[in-house]
Design a protein around this motif. Structure first.
Motif, short mmCIF file in Angstrom:
data_model
loop_
_atom_site.label_atom_id
_atom_site.label_comp_id
_atom_site.label_asym_id
_atom_site.label_seq_id
_atom_site.Cartn_x
_atom_site.Cartn_y
_atom_site.Cartn_z
N SER A 12 -21.56 16.03 8.03
CA SER A 12 -21.95 17.25 7.34
C SER A 12 -23.04 16.96 6.32
O SER A 12 -23.25 15.80 5.94
CB SER A 12 -20.75 17.90 6.67
N GLY A 13 -23.73 18.01 5.90
CA GLY A 13 -24.79 17.87 4.92
C GLY A 13 -26.02 17.24 5.54
O GLY A 13 -26.37 17.49 6.69
N THR A 14 -26.68 16.40 4.77
CA THR A 14 -27.89 15.73 5.20
C THR A 14 -27.59 14.29 5.57
O THR A 14 -27.04 13.55 4.76
CB THR A 14 -28.94 15.76 4.07
N LEU A 15 -27.94 13.90 6.79
CA LEU A 15 -27.80 12.52 7.20
C LEU A 15 -29.16 11.85 7.02
O LEU A 15 -30.13 12.20 7.69
CB LEU A 15 -27.36 12.43 8.66
N THR A 16 -29.23 10.91 6.09
CA THR A 16 -30.48 10.24 5.75
C THR A 16 -30.62 8.93 6.51
O THR A 16 -29.68 8.49 7.18
CB THR A 16 -30.53 9.95 4.23
#
Length: 81
Positions: A12-16
């Motif tokens: 979830s969110g941003t995978l950097t």
């Protein structure tokens, strides 16, 4: 955020780019082959390095991101998995 729940990789969110190693380690804990499943519904952005990890692991996506553009991009890349 990357975690494994009931044998399913949940992102979830941003995978950097920094998450690629964590993603690979989490996938290594799952069984090989068709049982590697990923829930990407909560993803807002996936760095290309993380996509490459998902592709190499051959995950089967059980839930796609809500964003149409991201879902289309990931769907195209992961369709063969």
């Amino acid at each position: 955020m990357i975690e494994v729940n009931d044998g399913v990789l949940t992102c979830s969110g941003t995978l950097t780019v920094e998450d690629a190693e964590v993603l690979q380690a989490q996938l290594a804990q799952l069984e090989d082959g068709a049982s590697r499943r990923a829930d990407l519904a909560g993803c807002e952005h996936v760095h290309a390095a993380c996509l490459q990890v998902l592709m190499a692991a051959g995950v089967r996506v059980t839930a796609w991101p809500a964003g149409n553009a991201l879902a289309a991009w990931l769907g195209t890349a992961l369709a063969a998995a």
